[in-house]
Structures are given as structure tokens and as C-alpha cells.
Design an enzyme around this catalytic site. Structure first.
Site, PDB file in Angstrom:
ATOM      1  N   ALA A  24       0.762  -1.423   0.035  1.00 11.37           N
ATOM      2  CA  ALA A  24      -0.126   0.257  -0.033  1.00 11.37           C
ATOM      3  C   ALA A  24       0.907   1.610  -0.134  1.00 11.37           C
ATOM      4  O   ALA A  24       0.424   2.248  -0.528  1.00 11.37           O
ATOM      5  CB  ALA A  24      -1.377   0.174   1.250  1.00 11.37           C
ATOM      6  N   ILE A  50      -4.331  -3.727  -5.228  1.00  7.90           N
ATOM      7  CA  ILE A  50      -5.593  -3.884  -6.265  1.00  7.90           C
ATOM      8  C   ILE A  50      -5.980  -2.652  -6.905  1.00  7.90           C
ATOM      9  O   ILE A  50      -7.394  -2.700  -7.819  1.00  7.90           O
ATOM     10  CB  ILE A  50      -6.472  -3.942  -5.131  1.00  7.90           C
ATOM     11  CG1 ILE A  50      -7.278  -3.274  -4.519  1.00  7.90           C
ATOM     12  CG2 ILE A  50      -6.523  -5.367  -4.606  1.00  7.90           C
ATOM     13  CD1 ILE A  50      -8.352  -3.452  -3.254  1.00  7.90           C
ATOM     14  N   HIS A  86      -3.964  -9.844  -4.344  1.00  8.50           N
ATOM     15  CA  HIS A  86      -5.026  -9.834  -4.201  1.00  8.50           C
ATOM     16  C   HIS A  86      -5.927  -9.346  -4.614  1.00  8.50           C
ATOM     17  O   HIS A  86      -7.145  -9.267  -4.565  1.00  8.50           O
ATOM     18  CB  HIS A  86      -4.255  -8.723  -2.647  1.00  8.50           C
ATOM     19  CG  HIS A  86      -4.135  -9.092  -1.707  1.00  8.50           C
ATOM     20  ND1 HIS A  86      -3.341  -8.186  -0.836  1.00  8.50           N
ATOM     21  CD2 HIS A  86      -3.784 -10.862  -1.219  1.00  8.50           C
ATOM     22  CE1 HIS A  86      -2.580  -9.566  -0.153  1.00  8.50           C
ATOM     23  NE2 HIS A  86      -2.794 -10.399  -0.588  1.00  8.50           N
ATOM     24  N   PHE A  91      -4.927   0.356   4.306  1.00  9.03           N
ATOM     25  CA  PHE A  91      -6.236  -0.189   5.140  1.00  9.03           C
ATOM     26  C   PHE A  91      -5.187  -0.303   6.724  1.00  9.03           C
ATOM     27  O   PHE A  91      -6.469  -0.470   7.238  1.00  9.03           O
ATOM     28  CB  PHE A  91      -6.040  -1.416   4.847  1.00  9.03           C
ATOM     29  CG  PHE A  91      -6.967  -1.632   3.073  1.00  9.03           C
ATOM     30  CD1 PHE A  91      -8.107  -1.366   2.904  1.00  9.03           C
ATOM     31  CD2 PHE A  91      -6.371  -1.839   2.539  1.00  9.03           C
ATOM     32  CE1 PHE A  91      -8.728  -2.003   1.653  1.00  9.03           C
ATOM     33  CE2 PHE A  91      -7.208  -1.917   1.096  1.00  9.03           C
ATOM     34  CZ  PHE A  91      -8.150  -2.001   1.043  1.00  9.03           C
ATOM     35  N   ARG A  92      -3.758  -0.055   7.277  1.00 12.40           N
ATOM     36  CA  ARG A  92      -3.761  -0.686   8.009  1.00 12.40           C
ATOM     37  C   ARG A  92      -2.919   0.490   9.257  1.00 12.40           C
ATOM     38  O   ARG A  92      -2.940   0.473  10.245  1.00 12.40           O
ATOM     39  CB  ARG A  92      -2.490  -1.551   8.342  1.00 12.40           C
ATOM     40  CG  ARG A  92      -3.311  -2.931   7.245  1.00 12.40           C
ATOM     41  CD  ARG A  92      -1.842  -3.601   7.762  1.00 12.40           C
ATOM     42  NE  ARG A  92      -3.015  -5.330   6.840  1.00 12.40           N
ATOM     43  CZ  ARG A  92      -2.973  -6.003   8.260  1.00 12.40           C
ATOM     44  NH1 ARG A  92      -2.719  -5.806   9.085  1.00 12.40           N
ATOM     45  NH2 ARG A  92      -3.542  -6.823   7.590  1.00 12.40           N
ATOM     46  N   ASN A  98      10.207   1.442   3.319  1.00 13.82           N
ATOM     47  CA  ASN A  98       9.008   1.726   3.794  1.00 13.82           C
ATOM     48  C   ASN A  98       9.106   2.383   5.390  1.00 13.82           C
ATOM     49  O   ASN A  98      10.293   2.605   5.236  1.00 13.82           O
ATOM     50  CB  ASN A  98       8.661   0.343   4.675  1.00 13.82           C
ATOM     51  CG  ASN A  98       7.410   0.238   4.561  1.00 13.82           C
ATOM     52  OD1 ASN A  98       6.563   0.254   4.121  1.00 13.82           O
ATOM     53  ND2 ASN A  98       6.830   0.039   6.153  1.00 13.82           N
ATOM     54  N   CYS A 146     -24.367 -15.273 -16.588  1.00 19.08           N
ATOM     55  CA  CYS A 146     -24.809 -16.558 -15.901  1.00 19.08           C
ATOM     56  C   CYS A 146     -26.234 -16.718 -14.806  1.00 19.08           C
ATOM     57  O   CYS A 146     -26.736 -17.493 -14.432  1.00 19.08           O
ATOM     58  CB  CYS A 146     -23.889 -17.380 -15.811  1.00 19.08           C
ATOM     59  SG  CYS A 146     -23.113 -17.165 -13.839  1.00 19.08           S
ATOM     60  N   GLN A 199       0.501  -6.461  -3.674  1.00 15.99           N
ATOM     61  CA  GLN A 199      -0.353  -6.264  -2.758  1.00 15.99           C
ATOM     62  C   GLN A 199      -2.017  -5.502  -3.483  1.00 15.99           C
ATOM     63  O   GLN A 199      -2.842  -5.469  -2.420  1.00 15.99           O
ATOM     64  CB  GLN A 199      -0.245  -6.085  -1.610  1.00 15.99           C
ATOM     65  CG  GLN A 199       1.107  -7.650  -0.890  1.00 15.99           C
ATOM     66  CD  GLN A 199       1.775  -7.084   0.649  1.00 15.99           C
ATOM     67  OE1 GLN A 199       1.884  -5.895   0.703  1.00 15.99           O
ATOM     68  NE2 GLN A 199       1.104  -8.062   1.583  1.00 15.99           N
ATOM     69  N   ILE A 242       8.833   6.245  -1.058  1.00 20.35           N
ATOM     70  CA  ILE A 242       8.982   5.396  -2.723  1.00 20.35           C
ATOM     71  C   ILE A 242      10.140   6.404  -4.045  1.00 20.35           C
ATOM     72  O   ILE A 242      10.815   5.665  -4.413  1.00 20.35           O
ATOM     73  CB  ILE A 242       8.264   4.284  -2.336  1.00 20.35           C
ATOM     74  CG1 ILE A 242       7.592   3.597  -1.627  1.00 20.35           C
ATOM     75  CG2 ILE A 242       8.442   3.770  -4.190  1.00 20.35           C
ATOM     76  CD1 ILE A 242       6.679   2.628  -1.062  1.00 20.35           C
TER      77      ILE A 242
END
Length: 251
Positions: A25, A105, A123, A36-37, A222, A159, A103, A240
Site C-alpha cells: 500500500a 488492487i 489480492h 488499510f492498516r 517503507n 449466467c 498486494q 518510495i
């Protein structure tokens, strides 16, 4: 100290023959996408995750999951690849990076110009949806338009099955294909660059450790410490884009 770390990273990249990138992330937050964390700001502190079995059995849970996805749509559409993404893309173009295991999305690695076959999404991807029965792809905009009219998520046009963003939810099995590809990439690498991952979500976070155990160099970029910092060959707690962009020569 920062300049020294960038110079060391540049030398490691130049010496490596087959690099893999493992991104989390932290690279996407530099494009404005919330993580998220993080304590106090992470999405999971603001709302309870919806587990996969709950999504399957509860129409209310499915509506809430889709409501959250539509709520985040403006942020996702506005996000663009940042300096870190562009630096990775250059390393791919130069033949240095052979796989990007992510990781994330959000599809920003692909948006930076990296071919799909170089990106391994552990993910999944939230920029489109798939049918849980037949795997037919559905576009988010089409689902949103139908939801806005009826307050119901449409069924699969092929379907009649349930539609879900093409992501891995809590309680859902990890995708076998990407996991196998990631394992194969790790077996062949001589340098693993970890970009913005807290390295706490397993089994995905096991890949950098596996690379190191097999003898590859390990670099961790990080902002916070990670559990693998003690075994890494180089650790830089900074942005980064600044670090990798500086090492690669990308503005």
C-alpha cells in the site's frame, strides 16, 4: 544518509540480473489512495471488513460492499502512477525487473506502462468485477449505473451469478495462479525490492523472506519498520518515489 542509501540501492540494482518487486500500500498512498492498516487513518479502523462468506449469504452485505466500492470510485479514478511506479516501469522496460508481485488492487502498476504479464496481483484488482460463477468480466461503471437505479447489484449478464470486484476478500482463498507465478518468480531472482509493504499479511508477505532465504538480496523501502528489517541487506525508511526515483533516475 539518504543520499548514501540511494547510491547503495543504485549499485545493487545495477549489479542485479533478475529483480523482482514486491509492492504494498505504501507505494499507492503516494498517489493519494488510502491504505488499510495505518493507525488512526487506515480504512479498517473506520469500517469493519466484510468477509467472503458474509458476502455470499447476505444481500445486505453485498449491497454494503458495493456501496463502499462506489464511494471510493472518485479516489481511484483520480489516482495516477507516481514517481515510484514510474521508476519500477523503467526497470521493467530496461529488462532489470522481471516480475512485479503486488498486494495492491488499484491497477496503478499497469497504468504506469508495465505489461499485464509482468504484474502478479496477489489480492486481485478492484478496477473491474467478475462473476463468481462463470468469471465473466463486468465493468464497474455498468454495475454502478444499474445500482443507482434500483439500489440492487445486478446479476451476471451471462449466467445470473453474483458479481464481486475482482479482489480477494477476507476469508476467500488466495488465487492459485498468481501464487504459483509469484513462487516461480522468487525462485529465479537475485534481488527483491520491497516497496511500501508492512510485510504482515501472509501468505503474500512470505515471498520476500523466501527470496532472502534462497540467497537473493533484499531491499526494503517503507516508511515504517517491518519484521524483515533485521535480515534485509538495505533498509530505507523514506518515501518510495524519492528513493527509488533517485536511484533509477526518474523524476
Amino acid at each position: 544518509m539518504m543520499d548514501e542509501g540511494i547510491a547503495t540501492l543504485k549499485g545493487m540494482i545495477e549489479a542485479a540480473r533478475r529483480i523482482i518487486v514486491f509492492s504494498g500500500a505504501g507505494i499507492s498512498t503516494e498517489s493519494g489512495i488510502p491504505d488499510f492498516r495505518s493507525p488512526g487513518t487506515g480504512t479498517w479502523e473506520k469500517m469493519k471488513p466484510i468477509y467472503f462468506d458474509e458476502f455470499l449469504r447476505s444481500p445486505e452485505a453485498r449491497r454494503e460492499a458495493w456501496r463502499r466500492r462506489f464511494e471510493s470510485d472518485a479516489t481511484l479514478r483520480a489516482a495516477e502512477p507516481n514517481r515510484g511506479h514510474r521508476a519500477v516501469a523503467r526497470l521493467v522496460r530496461e529488462g532489470k525487473v522481471h516480475a512485479v508481485i503486488t498486494q495492491n488492487i488499484d491497477g496503478l502498476h499497469q497504468a504506469s506502462g508495465i505489461p499485464d504479464d509482468h504484474v502478479i496481483e496477489l489480492h486481485g484488482n478492484t478496477t473491474y468485477a467478475t462473476c463468481l460463477t462463470c468469471a465473466t468480466r463486468h465493468e464497474i461503471a455498468d454495475i454502478h449505473a444499474a445500482f443507482a437505479q434500483t439500489d440492487q447489484v445486478p446479476d451476471c449478464r451471462t449466467c445470473g451469478g453474483l458479481l464481486k470486484t475482482a479482489t480477494v476478500s477476507f476469508g476467500q482463498s488466495m488465487p492459485e495462479g498468481p501464487m504459483l507465478r509469484a513462487h516461480e518468480a522468487v525462485q529465479a531472482t537475485d534481488l527483491c525490492l520491497v516497496l511500501g509493504s508492512s510485510l504482515v499479511v501472509y501468505p503474500a508477505a512470505g515471498f520476500p523472506e523466501m527470496a532472502k532465504r534462497r540467497g537473493a538480496g533484499l531491499v526494503i523501502l517503507n516508511r515504517q519498520e517491518t519484521g524483515l528489517d533485521p535480515i534485509a541487506d538495505l533498509v530505507i525508511h523514506a518515501g518510495i518515489g524519492d528513493v527509488l526515483g533517485g536511484a533509477v533516475g526518474v523524476n
